[in-house]
Design a protein around this motif. Sequence first.
Motif, PDB file in Angstrom:
ATOM      1  N   SER A   1       1.026   4.230  -2.899  1.00  0.00           N
ATOM      2  CA  SER A   1       0.560   5.580  -2.550  1.00  0.00           C
ATOM      3  C   SER A   1       1.453   6.678  -3.115  1.00  0.00           C
ATOM      4  O   SER A   1       1.103   7.861  -3.018  1.00  0.00           O
TER       5      SER A   1
ATOM      6  N   SER B   1     -11.933   1.014  -2.556  1.00  0.00           N
ATOM      7  CA  SER B   1     -10.889   0.501  -1.656  1.00  0.00           C
ATOM      8  C   SER B   1     -11.061  -0.995  -1.419  1.00  0.00           C
ATOM      9  O   SER B   1     -10.076  -1.727  -1.304  1.00  0.00           O
TER      10      SER B   1
ATOM     11  N   PHE C   1      -8.931   8.080   3.513  1.00  0.00           N
ATOM     12  CA  PHE C   1      -7.840   8.882   2.942  1.00  0.00           C
ATOM     13  C   PHE C   1      -8.211   9.470   1.588  1.00  0.00           C
ATOM     14  O   PHE C   1      -7.835  10.589   1.254  1.00  0.00           O
TER      15      PHE C   1
ATOM     16  N   PHE D   1       0.797   4.136   6.284  1.00  0.00           N
ATOM     17  CA  PHE D   1       1.328   2.793   6.037  1.00  0.00           C
ATOM     18  C   PHE D   1       2.796   2.680   6.436  1.00  0.00           C
ATOM     19  O   PHE D   1       3.263   1.585   6.780  1.00  0.00           O
TER      20      PHE D   1
ATOM     21  N   TRP E   1      -7.003   3.518  -5.205  1.00  0.00           N
ATOM     22  CA  TRP E   1      -8.332   3.143  -4.708  1.00  0.00           C
ATOM     23  C   TRP E   1      -9.235   4.374  -4.571  1.00  0.00           C
ATOM     24  O   TRP E   1     -10.268   4.334  -3.902  1.00  0.00           O
TER      25      TRP E   1
ATOM     26  N   TYR F   1       0.823  -1.208   0.000  1.00  0.00           N
ATOM     27  CA  TYR F   1       0.000   0.000   0.000  1.00  0.00           C
ATOM     28  C   TYR F   1       0.857   1.258   0.000  1.00  0.00           C
ATOM     29  O   TYR F   1       0.518   2.253  -0.655  1.00  0.00           O
TER      30      TYR F   1
ATOM     31  N   TYR G   1     -10.052   2.516   6.342  1.00  0.00           N
ATOM     32  CA  TYR G   1      -9.220   3.704   6.540  1.00  0.00           C
ATOM     33  C   TYR G   1      -8.658   4.255   5.232  1.00  0.00           C
ATOM     34  O   TYR G   1      -8.685   5.462   5.013  1.00  0.00           O
ATOM     35  N   PRO G   2      -8.147   3.415   4.315  1.00  0.00           N
ATOM     36  CA  PRO G   2      -7.733   3.948   3.016  1.00  0.00           C
ATOM     37  C   PRO G   2      -8.874   4.638   2.259  1.00  0.00           C
ATOM     38  O   PRO G   2      -8.647   5.607   1.537  1.00  0.00           O
TER      39      PRO G   2
ATOM     40  N   ALA H   1      -1.667   8.819   3.242  1.00  0.00           N
ATOM     41  CA  ALA H   1      -1.593   7.371   3.015  1.00  0.00           C
ATOM     42  C   ALA H   1      -0.179   6.856   3.243  1.00  0.00           C
ATOM     43  O   ALA H   1       0.028   5.833   3.914  1.00  0.00           O
TER      44      ALA H   1
ATOM     45  N   LEU I   1      -4.507   8.307  -5.603  1.00  0.00           N
ATOM     46  CA  LEU I   1      -4.442   6.974  -5.001  1.00  0.00           C
ATOM     47  C   LEU I   1      -5.193   5.971  -5.872  1.00  0.00           C
ATOM     48  O   LEU I   1      -6.268   6.277  -6.409  1.00  0.00           O
TER      49      LEU I   1
END
Length: 583
Positions: A123, A158, A341, A355, A130, A119, A337-338, A351, A128
Motif C-alpha cells: 500500500s 482486489s 479502499f 492493515f 488492486w 498488503y 474491504y480493500p 489501506a 494501490l
Amino acid sequence: MEADMKLHDPHRPTWSRQIEFTLAGIGMAVGLGNVWRFPYLCYRSGGGAFLVPYVFMLVVLGIPLLYMELLLGQYMRRGPVQVLKNVCPLLKGVGLASVAISFIMCTYYNVVITWALYYMFSSFRTTLPWQDCNNTWNTQNCTSTPTNSSAEHTSTASQEFFNLKMLQRTGGLEDSGTLRWELLLILLLAWTMIYLCIFKGVKSTGKVVYFTALFPYVILLALLINNVQLPGALEGIKFFIIPEWEKLLSMEVWVNAAAQIFNSIGIGFGSLMSMSSYNSFNNNVLKDTLTIAIVNSLTSLLAGFVIFSAFGYMSHLQGIHIKDLAVDGPGLVFVVYPQAFATMPLAPLWAVMFFFMLLCLGLDSEFGMVEVMVTSLKDSYGKQLNRYFKRKELFVLAVCSVAFLFGIPYVLQVGIYVFQLMDHYTAIVSILFLAFFEVIATCWIYGVKRLSGCLEEMTGKGANIYFKFCWLIVAPVLITVILIFSIIQFKPARYEDYVFPGWAQGVGWVIALGSIIWIPLGAVHTLWVLPGSITEKLRQSITPYGLDRKSELDLGGGETVHPGSLAITSEAKTENFQFQTSL
C-alpha cells in the motif's frame, strides 16, 4: 497472604502493573476474529439476528467461563496443564489439549499477520495495486468497477490481487504448487516481531501492549468516521443491526455464536489462564473478567459498523444487494474491504492504517497463544529445559522457530486451502470439545464450592449465586447441547466454490484429533500410574490434589488445610502428595 504467595513460588515473575495484565488480556481477546470472523458470521447469519445468540452466549457462557479460568490461573499460579492436572487428574489431558490447540492455531494465525504485512507493504504507493486491472497478473475477466450484470462473469481487481498476485493459488489441494518466497520472508519477519515482543516474558509483553492493545481503536474510529460518510453506508449498517428473525430458528447460528465467543475471548485456549498466573494473588479478578469480556464484545460491534458500512458502500457501487456480495472467509478483509479502499479519497493512507491495525490485533493474540506453550512447558519441565536452555530467551526462540517451520505449508501456493482446512476443523470442532471437557472437569468434578473457596481466599469474597448457577447448570448443559448439535449439523470444509475431497476431510479430522486426542491419552496415563484396584484408581483420578500455600509450608508437620485449597481433607494430604509426584 502476599507473603504466602511469594513463599509458594518466589521465582515466578508478575506483571509490573495490574493494568498491563488487563491490556494484555484485552489484546489477547480482541484480535483478527473481531474484524474478520465476527462480521462474516453476522453477514452469513442474517445480520442483526446473530447479535441475539451472541449476547446470550456472552452472558451465560463467555463471562462465567472466563471468570473461572482467570481465578484458577491466578490462584494456582500455573498454566493450563498444571491447573487441569490439579483440578481433575483424570482430565489432565484437557490442559495438554489447550496447549496443542494453541500451537496449531498460532502457526496458521500468524499467516494472516503475514498477509496483512504483505498488503501493508503493497500500500506504500500512490496507486494501490488492486485499484485497476493494468497489472501483469490481471486476466481478461478483470474489472475494477464490478456491476450487477458483470458480477457472474468477471473478477474484481482486489480478488485477482489476493488470489493471483499474493497467494498465486493453485486450483486445489491436488496441486501444491511452489513456495512463495515473498510470503516466507514476511512470515519470518512476523515471527521475529513476535519474538522481540515476548522474549522477556510478561516484563516485555506488558510494555508492548500499551500500544498494540490501544492503537487499533484509534484506527477503527477513524475508519468509522470516514465510512459513514460514504454513499450506501447507511444501508450496510441497517443490514448489520436489523435482524432476520427467522435465522434464529437455525441451530447453526447458535453454535456459531458460541464458537465465536470461545474463539474471541479465548475460552479453552489457556492463554488468559496462563497470563493470569502472573497476577498478584489478591488481584480483583472479577474486574478484569468484566473489562476483558465487555471491551472485546464492544470492539466486535465497533468493527461490525466499520465493515458493514463498507459493505453498504460496495453494494451501492456495484448495484447489488449486500447479501449478494462475494464474501467468504478471509476474503472479507483481504478482498471486499480493500476493494472499498480503492475508490476512497486518500486510498493508500486508509489501506496502510487498516492493515497496520490488523497487524496490531494479530500480534496481541499471537502473544497469548505463544505464552500458553512457554508457560506450560516451563511449569511442567522447567528443570529439564534449564539444562538445554540456560536462559528463557533461548527457549522462547526455540518455540518461535518451531512454530515458524510449521507455518511454511501456508506460504505454498496451495496455502489458502491448507489454511481454510485448519481453521474449519480447529476453530469450531476442536474448541467445542475442549470447552466441554474443561467445564466438566472444573464445574462438576472440582466443584463450584471449591471454585468459590479459591476466590474467597484471594479476594475475601466468594462467587455470587449467578456465577455459581452458570458454572453448575447453565454452562455444562448448554455446551453439551451445542456440542451435540454441532456434530449433527457439521458441514465439510469448503473454500469459495472448491469442495475439499474426501481424503482432505479425513486430514481435517486428524488435525482436530491432534488436540482432542490428549484428553483420552491423559486419562489413560492417569489410570495407568495410579496404584490400587480399578475402583480406587477411579476415585483418586477424580479427586483434586495439591496443597494450598499455607499447608505447603506446613508439610513437615502441620495438618491445617484451608477450605479453599486444592486438598480435600487433611487425611488425603499424604496420598495426594504421593499422587502428584507419580504423575
